[in-house]
Each structure stands twice: as structure tokens, then as C-alpha cells.
Design a protein around this motif. Sequence first.
Motif, PDB file in Angstrom:
ATOM      1  N   LEU A 136       0.873  -1.162   0.000  1.00 13.10           N
ATOM      2  CA  LEU A 136       0.000   0.000   0.000  1.00 13.10           C
ATOM      3  C   LEU A 136       0.916   1.220   0.000  1.00 13.10           C
ATOM      4  O   LEU A 136       1.737   1.376   0.909  1.00 13.10           O
ATOM      5  N   THR A 137       0.813   2.039  -1.020  1.00 10.76           N
ATOM      6  CA  THR A 137       1.759   3.134  -1.223  1.00 10.76           C
ATOM      7  C   THR A 137       1.024   4.467  -1.337  1.00 10.76           C
ATOM      8  O   THR A 137       0.089   4.607  -2.125  1.00 10.76           O
ATOM      9  N   ILE A 138       1.479   5.429  -0.522  1.00 11.61           N
ATOM     10  CA  ILE A 138       0.832   6.734  -0.419  1.00 11.61           C
ATOM     11  C   ILE A 138       1.530   7.754  -1.327  1.00 11.61           C
ATOM     12  O   ILE A 138       2.763   7.839  -1.358  1.00 11.61           O
ATOM     13  N   HIS A 139       0.734   8.538  -2.032  1.00  6.17           N
ATOM     14  CA  HIS A 139       1.209   9.635  -2.880  1.00  6.17           C
ATOM     15  C   HIS A 139       0.486  10.920  -2.467  1.00  6.17           C
ATOM     16  O   HIS A 139      -0.521  10.872  -1.755  1.00  6.17           O
ATOM     17  N   HIS A 140       0.995  12.049  -2.961  1.00  4.80           N
ATOM     18  CA  HIS A 140       0.177  13.266  -2.932  1.00  4.80           C
ATOM     19  C   HIS A 140       0.023  13.752  -4.358  1.00  4.80           C
ATOM     20  O   HIS A 140       0.783  13.363  -5.256  1.00  4.80           O
ATOM     21  N   THR A 141      -0.971  14.610  -4.596  1.00  3.94           N
ATOM     22  CA  THR A 141      -1.172  15.110  -5.959  1.00  3.94           C
ATOM     23  C   THR A 141      -0.076  16.091  -6.358  1.00  3.94           C
ATOM     24  O   THR A 141       0.196  16.272  -7.544  1.00  3.94           O
ATOM     25  N   GLY A 142       0.542  16.745  -5.357  1.00  4.06           N
ATOM     26  CA  GLY A 142       1.625  17.688  -5.636  1.00  4.06           C
ATOM     27  C   GLY A 142       1.157  19.039  -6.130  1.00  4.06           C
ATOM     28  O   GLY A 142       1.974  19.863  -6.527  1.00  4.06           O
ATOM     29  N   VAL A 143      -0.144  19.276  -6.091  1.00  3.87           N
ATOM     30  CA  VAL A 143      -0.702  20.572  -6.497  1.00  3.87           C
ATOM     31  C   VAL A 143      -1.556  21.102  -5.343  1.00  3.87           C
ATOM     32  O   VAL A 143      -1.978  20.338  -4.476  1.00  3.87           O
ATOM     33  N   PRO A 144      -1.826  22.403  -5.308  1.00  4.53           N
ATOM     34  CA  PRO A 144      -2.560  22.973  -4.173  1.00  4.53           C
ATOM     35  C   PRO A 144      -3.950  22.357  -3.974  1.00  4.53           C
ATOM     36  O   PRO A 144      -4.624  21.987  -4.936  1.00  4.53           O
ATOM     37  N   GLN A 145      -4.344  22.275  -2.731  1.00  2.00           N
ATOM     38  CA  GLN A 145      -5.678  21.800  -2.390  1.00  2.00           C
ATOM     39  C   GLN A 145      -6.728  22.771  -2.919  1.00  2.00           C
ATOM     40  O   GLN A 145      -6.546  23.983  -2.889  1.00  2.00           O
ATOM     41  N   LEU A 146      -7.824  22.213  -3.407  1.00  4.66           N
ATOM     42  CA  LEU A 146      -8.919  23.017  -3.963  1.00  4.66           C
ATOM     43  C   LEU A 146     -10.183  22.732  -3.167  1.00  4.66           C
ATOM     44  O   LEU A 146     -10.805  21.683  -3.320  1.00  4.66           O
ATOM     45  N   ASN A 178      -0.267  19.504  -1.833  1.00  4.91           N
ATOM     46  CA  ASN A 178       1.197  19.512  -1.919  1.00  4.91           C
ATOM     47  C   ASN A 178       1.720  19.592  -0.493  1.00  4.91           C
ATOM     48  O   ASN A 178       1.763  20.674   0.099  1.00  4.91           O
ATOM     49  N   PHE A 179       2.099  18.467   0.060  1.00  3.83           N
ATOM     50  CA  PHE A 179       2.422  18.404   1.479  1.00  3.83           C
ATOM     51  C   PHE A 179       3.882  18.729   1.785  1.00  3.83           C
ATOM     52  O   PHE A 179       4.345  18.517   2.904  1.00  3.83           O
ATOM     53  N   GLU A 180       4.555  19.310   0.804  1.00  2.00           N
ATOM     54  CA  GLU A 180       5.797  20.031   1.076  1.00  2.00           C
ATOM     55  C   GLU A 180       5.467  21.448   1.535  1.00  2.00           C
ATOM     56  O   GLU A 180       6.259  22.101   2.205  1.00  2.00           O
ATOM     57  N   LYS A 181       4.265  21.929   1.166  1.00  6.07           N
ATOM     58  CA  LYS A 181       3.878  23.316   1.435  1.00  6.07           C
ATOM     59  C   LYS A 181       2.592  23.440   2.244  1.00  6.07           C
ATOM     60  O   LYS A 181       2.362  24.479   2.868  1.00  6.07           O
ATOM     61  N   GLU A 182       1.744  22.428   2.212  1.00  8.75           N
ATOM     62  CA  GLU A 182       0.428  22.506   2.841  1.00  8.75           C
ATOM     63  C   GLU A 182       0.314  21.491   3.973  1.00  8.75           C
ATOM     64  O   GLU A 182       1.094  20.536   4.058  1.00  8.75           O
ATOM     65  N   ALA A 192       6.672  16.241   2.905  1.00 11.45           N
ATOM     66  CA  ALA A 192       7.222  16.005   4.245  1.00 11.45           C
ATOM     67  C   ALA A 192       6.150  15.803   5.309  1.00 11.45           C
ATOM     68  O   ALA A 192       6.259  14.913   6.164  1.00 11.45           O
ATOM     69  N   SER A 193       5.088  16.613   5.279  1.00 16.86           N
ATOM     70  CA  SER A 193       4.106  16.517   6.356  1.00 16.86           C
ATOM     71  C   SER A 193       3.293  15.234   6.291  1.00 16.86           C
ATOM     72  O   SER A 193       2.929  14.665   7.334  1.00 16.86           O
ATOM     73  N   LEU A 194       3.006  14.735   5.102  1.00 22.46           N
ATOM     74  CA  LEU A 194       2.286  13.470   4.996  1.00 22.46           C
ATOM     75  C   LEU A 194       3.219  12.288   5.254  1.00 22.46           C
ATOM     76  O   LEU A 194       2.845  11.320   5.925  1.00 22.46           O
ATOM     77  N   TYR A 195       4.437  12.382   4.768  1.00 21.41           N
ATOM     78  CA  TYR A 195       5.407  11.291   4.988  1.00 21.41           C
ATOM     79  C   TYR A 195       5.647  11.082   6.482  1.00 21.41           C
ATOM     80  O   TYR A 195       5.822   9.944   6.941  1.00 21.41           O
ATOM     81  N   ALA A 196       5.614  12.156   7.244  1.00 16.37           N
ATOM     82  CA  ALA A 196       5.854  12.065   8.688  1.00 16.37           C
ATOM     83  C   ALA A 196       4.758  11.280   9.408  1.00 16.37           C
ATOM     84  O   ALA A 196       4.972  10.819  10.543  1.00 16.37           O
ATOM     85  N   GLU A 197       3.607  11.105   8.771  1.00 11.41           N
ATOM     86  CA  GLU A 197       2.504  10.375   9.396  1.00 11.41           C
ATOM     87  C   GLU A 197       2.590   8.867   9.157  1.00 11.41           C
ATOM     88  O   GLU A 197       1.834   8.106   9.789  1.00 11.41           O
ATOM     89  N   LEU A 198       3.479   8.424   8.276  1.00 13.32           N
ATOM     90  CA  LEU A 198       3.509   6.998   7.947  1.00 13.32           C
ATOM     91  C   LEU A 198       3.788   6.081   9.139  1.00 13.32           C
ATOM     92  O   LEU A 198       3.155   5.023   9.254  1.00 13.32           O
TER      93      LEU A 198
END
Length: 205
Positions: free
Chosen positions: A58-68, A143-147, A189-195
Amino acid sequence: MKKILIMVFALAGFISCQKPAATSDAPLIPEGITYLTREEWGAREPVLPMRPHQLTRLTIHHTGVPQLFDRSLADKLRSLQKFSQEESPLADGRMKPAWADVPYHLYVDVHGAVGEARDLNYAGDSNTSYDPAGHLLVVVEGNFEKEAITEAQMKTLEILVPALARRFAIPADSLGAHKDFAQTSCPGASLYAELPRFRQLVSRK
């Protein structure tokens, strides 16, 4: 009789490719999570052949674009599918080839709703060097490098991740993120820290 047996075995093989190896009869998406099926968001059919696979990670990604926050999940998924199924420019200037479908299997939007993306029976796609065959790909909007992860997203992930792991017999040490397999900052970074916490939840299943 021999021909009948051959047909039975062939049919059994076909059926086995059509269903991911689930170890639970529980619904794919747990009760309490808003779920939008492909039919409900108006998905188009895949435009290219896809690779059957068996889920082992099970592998987690982010969209890498701002939340809408003001755009519907259905609209986001239709746009993502259009981008995916066409040759499209990436942020780093490279051109992405056309993919068969949305590259991920499940999409968690900013409000914590989950959208059905690619059929779980088929391997996803990536614009990085790893092979996603065997990976159940969950992408989280932002984008969980920024959000920051929204409270609604976190609530969904805390329920969804262990439920998926239970359903497909995926152990805690097979829960990872895109950056564990390729040169990328995804899932941020912020989502990766939750793994580590998600792995703990999986271990308790």
C-alpha cells in the motif's frame, strides 16, 4: 472431458485476474467515508491496455498541487483522468506519455471523501522510475511540502489505510510512500511524517 477441464481452468484463471486477492468480505471503503465511484464521477474507459497485478503493498502519494476546497471531487477526477490519458507536460518540463487511466487507485480529496480511480486489478502508472505493479496506490489531494493535511483527510486516512491493509492482507512493513521507491519528494514532508503512525494502526488490525 479434457476440453471441458481446460475451459474450466481457463475460466478460473480469468476470474482470478478480475478480483484482487481480498481476505475480508468487508466493503472496500469503510462505513462513514463518503465514496464516489467511477460511474458517479463520469469516468471514461481506459484508452490503453493495462497490466493485471496482485496487491502486496500500500503506497501513499500526494497530488503535488494545491488543495482546492471549492471544486467538486467529480470535477477533480475528470480533470485528472483527462491529464492522465493524454500526452501532457510535467512541472519539470518533461512530457508525460499518455496513460491508460488515472494512475492511482483511490483519491482522497481535501474534504476527506474518497474517489474510485483506476481499477484495483491493474497496476498504476508513474512518471518516476519505480514499477508500481503490486502497489495499491492511494493519492491524497495537496502539496504536502507546502500545505498541511486537512483534519478531514487525516480522519479518513486513519480509517481507510488500516481497512485496506486488512482487506488485502498487506502487513505494516509493506505500507510505504512514493519516495521510498523513487527519487521524489512525494508525498511531501508533512504526509510522509505520518507513515509511522499509519503503520501502527495497521499493526493493530
